[in-house]
Design a protein around this motif. Sequence first.
Motif, mmCIF file in Angstrom:
data_model
loop_
_atom_site.group_PDB
_atom_site.id
_atom_site.type_symbol
_atom_site.label_atom_id
_atom_site.label_comp_id
_atom_site.label_asym_id
_atom_site.label_seq_id
_atom_site.Cartn_x
_atom_site.Cartn_y
_atom_site.Cartn_z
ATOM 1 N N ARG A 135 0.889 -1.376 0.033
ATOM 2 C CA ARG A 135 0.201 -0.018 -0.007
ATOM 3 C C ARG A 135 0.874 1.293 0.035
ATOM 4 N NH1 ARG A 135 -5.131 -1.327 0.759
ATOM 5 N NH2 ARG A 135 -5.646 -3.573 1.340
ATOM 6 N N PRO A 136 0.345 2.397 -0.562
ATOM 7 C CA PRO A 136 1.185 3.582 -0.421
ATOM 8 C C PRO A 136 1.610 3.982 0.902
ATOM 9 C CG PRO A 136 -0.816 3.723 -1.898
ATOM 10 C CD PRO A 136 -1.065 2.403 -1.264
ATOM 11 N N SER A 137 0.782 3.613 1.967
ATOM 12 C CA SER A 137 1.155 3.850 3.395
ATOM 13 C C SER A 137 2.613 3.307 3.681
ATOM 14 C CB SER A 137 0.206 3.847 4.362
ATOM 15 O OG SER A 137 -0.449 2.450 4.255
ATOM 16 N N GLN A 138 2.752 2.052 3.119
ATOM 17 C CA GLN A 138 4.114 1.205 3.184
ATOM 18 C C GLN A 138 5.265 1.926 2.545
ATOM 19 O OE1 GLN A 138 1.458 -2.402 2.238
ATOM 20 N NE2 GLN A 138 3.272 -3.262 3.474
ATOM 21 N N VAL A 139 4.726 2.538 1.517
ATOM 22 C CA VAL A 139 6.047 3.132 0.585
ATOM 23 C C VAL A 139 6.274 4.605 0.851
ATOM 24 C CG1 VAL A 139 6.300 3.706 -1.910
ATOM 25 C CG2 VAL A 139 4.983 1.546 -1.190
ATOM 26 N N ILE A 140 5.245 5.416 1.156
ATOM 27 C CA ILE A 140 5.486 6.628 1.322
ATOM 28 C C ILE A 140 5.494 6.822 3.057
ATOM 29 C CG2 ILE A 140 4.641 9.021 1.339
ATOM 30 C CD1 ILE A 140 2.808 8.051 -1.329
ATOM 31 N N THR A 141 6.922 6.903 3.290
ATOM 32 C CA THR A 141 7.074 6.830 4.863
ATOM 33 C C THR A 141 7.787 8.065 5.055
ATOM 34 O OG1 THR A 141 9.036 5.422 4.565
ATOM 35 C CG2 THR A 141 7.150 4.462 5.030
ATOM 36 N N ALA A 142 8.113 8.359 6.521
ATOM 37 C CA ALA A 142 9.200 9.377 6.882
ATOM 38 C C ALA A 142 10.320 9.309 6.007
ATOM 39 C CB ALA A 142 9.194 9.704 8.384
ATOM 40 N N LYS A 143 10.863 8.107 6.150
ATOM 41 C CA LYS A 143 12.199 7.704 5.542
ATOM 42 C C LYS A 143 12.156 7.963 4.056
ATOM 43 C CE LYS A 143 13.924 4.427 8.865
ATOM 44 N NZ LYS A 143 14.176 2.885 9.069
ATOM 45 N N SER A 144 11.055 7.363 3.395
ATOM 46 C CA SER A 144 11.291 7.645 1.779
ATOM 47 C C SER A 144 11.061 9.107 1.501
ATOM 48 C CB SER A 144 10.352 6.687 1.193
ATOM 49 O OG SER A 144 8.937 7.201 1.303
ATOM 50 N N VAL A 145 10.169 10.015 2.256
ATOM 51 C CA VAL A 145 10.076 11.561 2.058
ATOM 52 C C VAL A 145 11.378 11.979 2.292
ATOM 53 C CG1 VAL A 145 8.812 13.211 3.013
ATOM 54 C CG2 VAL A 145 7.574 11.417 2.444
ATOM 55 N N GLU A 146 12.157 11.811 3.410
ATOM 56 C CA GLU A 146 13.585 12.408 3.548
ATOM 57 C C GLU A 146 14.401 11.900 2.344
ATOM 58 O OE1 GLU A 146 15.380 12.025 7.426
ATOM 59 O OE2 GLU A 146 17.096 11.999 6.869
ATOM 60 N N ASN A 147 14.284 10.539 1.758
ATOM 61 C CA ASN A 147 15.123 10.559 0.721
ATOM 62 C C ASN A 147 14.483 11.205 -0.600
ATOM 63 O OD1 ASN A 147 16.268 8.426 1.932
ATOM 64 N ND2 ASN A 147 15.190 6.731 0.784
ATOM 65 N N ALA A 148 13.418 11.433 -0.703
ATOM 66 C CA ALA A 148 12.859 12.382 -1.724
ATOM 67 C C ALA A 148 13.462 13.676 -1.679
ATOM 68 C CB ALA A 148 11.319 12.063 -1.805
ATOM 69 N N MET A 149 13.403 14.208 -0.408
ATOM 70 C CA MET A 149 13.881 15.643 -0.165
ATOM 71 C C MET A 149 15.341 15.874 -0.752
ATOM 72 S SD MET A 149 12.041 16.540 3.359
ATOM 73 C CE MET A 149 12.453 18.319 3.664
ATOM 74 N N ARG A 150 16.152 14.427 -0.206
ATOM 75 C CA ARG A 150 17.767 14.612 -0.618
ATOM 76 C C ARG A 150 17.686 14.740 -2.043
ATOM 77 N NH1 ARG A 150 21.532 15.191 3.193
ATOM 78 N NH2 ARG A 150 21.067 13.717 5.054
ATOM 79 N N VAL A 151 16.842 13.913 -2.946
ATOM 80 C CA VAL A 151 16.820 13.741 -4.154
ATOM 81 C C VAL A 151 16.713 15.094 -4.922
ATOM 82 C CG1 VAL A 151 15.909 12.886 -6.525
ATOM 83 C CG2 VAL A 151 16.978 11.140 -4.553
ATOM 84 N N LEU A 152 15.575 15.824 -4.301
ATOM 85 C CA LEU A 152 15.163 16.906 -5.018
ATOM 86 C C LEU A 152 16.208 17.930 -4.773
ATOM 87 C CD1 LEU A 152 13.095 19.338 -5.225
ATOM 88 C CD2 LEU A 152 12.308 19.197 -2.938
ATOM 89 N N LEU A 153 16.870 17.998 -3.713
ATOM 90 C CA LEU A 153 18.167 19.059 -3.527
ATOM 91 C C LEU A 153 19.259 18.567 -4.452
ATOM 92 C CD1 LEU A 153 17.933 18.906 0.379
ATOM 93 C CD2 LEU A 153 17.602 21.061 -1.073
ATOM 94 N N ALA A 154 19.515 17.324 -4.469
ATOM 95 C CA ALA A 154 20.713 16.786 -5.435
ATOM 96 C C ALA A 154 20.408 17.162 -7.151
ATOM 97 C CB ALA A 154 20.965 15.611 -5.404
ATOM 98 N N LEU A 155 19.012 17.380 -7.485
ATOM 99 C CA LEU A 155 18.692 17.513 -8.624
ATOM 100 C C LEU A 155 18.766 19.003 -8.953
ATOM 101 C CD1 LEU A 155 15.385 15.372 -8.826
ATOM 102 C CD2 LEU A 155 17.460 14.900 -9.963
ATOM 103 N N GLY A 156 18.770 19.884 -7.859
ATOM 104 C CA GLY A 156 18.521 21.268 -8.147
ATOM 105 C C GLY A 156 16.921 21.313 -8.894
#
Length: 571
Positions: free
Chosen positions: A250-271
């Motif tokens: 389920r999305p609630s198993q995929v979208i977690t505090a950890k995966s959101v933090e990973n996504a923030m890292r990627v957002l920053l690395a992408l500019g």
Amino acid sequence: MSDTDQGLARGLTNYGDRDFSVYLRNSFAASMGYSREMLKRPIVGIANSFSGFNNCHRHFPELVEAVKRGVLMEGGLPIEFPTISLGEVFLSPTSLKFRNLMSMDTEEMVRAQPMDAVVLMGGCDKTVPAQLMGAASADLPAVQLVAGPMMTSRYQTERLGACTDCRRFWSKYRAREVTTEQINDIEGRLATTAGTCAVMGTASTMACIAETLGMSLPGTAAIPAVHADRLRAGEESGRAAARMVRTPIRPSQVITAKSVENAMRVLLALGGSTNAIIHLTAVAGRLGIPVSLEKLNALSDTTPVLVNLKPVGTNYMEDFFFAGGVGAVLRELKPLLHLDTLDVAGGTLGDRLEQDAGWVDHRVIARAAEPLEPEGGLVALFGNLAPRGAILKRSAADPELFEKEGRAVVFTSLEDLAARVDDPDLDITADDFMVLQNAGPKSASGMPEAGYLPIPRKIAETGVKDMVRISDARMSGTAFGTIVLHVSPEASVGGPLALVRNGDRIRISVKNRRIELLVDEAELGCRRAAWATTNVPAAERRGYDRLYAEEVTQADEGCDFGFLQPVQTET
Ligand code: FES
């Protein structure tokens, strides 16, 4: 519905007689020509946001056939259904206003119709966040399939891609460096294939975020829309969704505090796009996961910029795809990431990064040891002008303007800006700070991508390419400049931005993450007492416009509707 109900027996229409409901639904489904055997299969819904008003999705009729093929391969019954589509440049006043509407459409149709899993087909800027928000709330197994980026085009010897080059040439035209004949010619060459904008704008950033979160299949974010691999990604997404009927993720198993933090890292690395921070906040918020701008700053301090793509760098999305895509970025960031996050294929990020990366073009995706910038592309600024924060895309800005004090030149609305910005008598110099008020989420303009204020023509003609610009609006992910956005609280609800007057001094310090209005508190108190909103009262608005005015949250909260977020129960 019981947990064991599957396929057409899910979520029955209520006539007060369950068996009659099944009988009636089967008979109407049979009228579509399905065999009984097919109707016994689990159902994979396909939320198809194709629209004649969305050029970015014009290949969806072909792509949806690939998804259906994948579902059939795994023994499911694919059933396509339409949802609202949001074609970025076709919506007034701005597409953001309708993102929440699309999320509600997606959530409710996923929940109300009989499906066991769903493939979400989106791409253009607001569609992917809307679908992720809806899927997170419905919490049915879901795979995000993105449209993929457009291919680039040519004008004379120059390579062109929407939409950084749209803005670059328009600025040249305003500065009279490009003729009317040339701009008309360029207009027909900027967007020439199906797919989303060809640079690391909002659509591409959100595609990379969806893959990083784990909601899209690994390796699929950057595949060009017209590449055969895009169809294979469609087929594989259909297969993955059908497999999830047997083994639900389920999305609630995929979208977690950890995966959101990973996504923030990627957002920053992408500019990546400034819009993405609003969208990620909204997606995470649907599952009660907070995304704070203070956290963004903390991650920004330790995340390098790795991706050399327009609008920050020189390349386009097709180059990013051939250079290694999101997987190559994740590998470089590996020591900074949570590796135990799950994706919709059932693997962890750690598993994924164990696999061979293949060839990586480090001209496009830099090594973490030799980054393009040592710190992330976005920062949040705080101060008495933005108590709840504002965003600056420093990777797309002129560092000469990062530590600066300037005189405010205020535009009170978009209409005021349009009427006066090119007035030869406007009292403004290149050292001034342009300030736009009343363009935030609750304003009549609905927070458009107007934060990229045009440099006044008389200044642009002297060759000036950048000025400090401050507003509560947003900016296209394809734009660039020293542009302070998303000032919260916004002016139209009485935020301090509303109190700025022509001639005030403002100081920004990117180093210290500060933005200050240098006016004493007593004077600000007088201005606050005299302030009145220019918004039409919500009670005098109707329909969705009224709902939006009443419910939309501020930028730092994701511009979602409060009632779409999880209900907080007292403990
Ligand atoms: Fe659709 Fe840019 S207009 S992604």
